[in-house]
Design a protein around this motif. Structure first.
Motif, mmCIF file in Angstrom:
data_model
loop_
_atom_site.group_PDB
_atom_site.id
_atom_site.type_symbol
_atom_site.label_atom_id
_atom_site.label_comp_id
_atom_site.label_asym_id
_atom_site.label_seq_id
_atom_site.Cartn_x
_atom_site.Cartn_y
_atom_site.Cartn_z
ATOM 1 N N TYR A 20 0.848 -1.193 0.000
ATOM 2 C CA TYR A 20 0.000 0.000 0.000
ATOM 3 C C TYR A 20 0.883 1.242 0.000
ATOM 4 N N GLY A 22 0.324 5.437 0.601
ATOM 5 C CA GLY A 22 -0.669 6.401 1.034
ATOM 6 C C GLY A 22 -0.064 7.756 1.311
ATOM 7 N N HIS A 34 -4.880 2.891 10.539
ATOM 8 C CA HIS A 34 -4.714 1.659 9.759
ATOM 9 C C HIS A 34 -4.796 0.436 10.673
#
Length: 66
Positions: A20, A22, A34
């Motif tokens: 991921y 971000g 998260h």
């Protein structure tokens, strides 16, 4: 610095594969979110399936005005 955006990655602690990318104004708060998120997204499901904390890493810090 104010007005900065943190670009970060979340990686698997077993394989080091980045799962991921971000961005956030408050990196520490975003990590907490998260880790405590409900299982509604692919990312939150993946994080909870690990049973250990993933690797959070700052990639860059950019000025949001640019």
């Amino acid at each position: 610095m104010e007005n900065n955006i943190i670009i970060y990655s979340i990686s698997c602690p077993y394989t080091n594969e980045v799962k991921y990318i971000g961005k956030s104004k408050d990196f520490k708060q975003r990590i907490r979110k998260h880790l405590t998120a409900k299982l509604k997204t692919k990312t939150s499901k993946w994080i909870h399936s690990l049973n250990v904390k993933p690797i959070f890493e700052i990639i860059d810090e950019v000025n949001q005005d640019n």
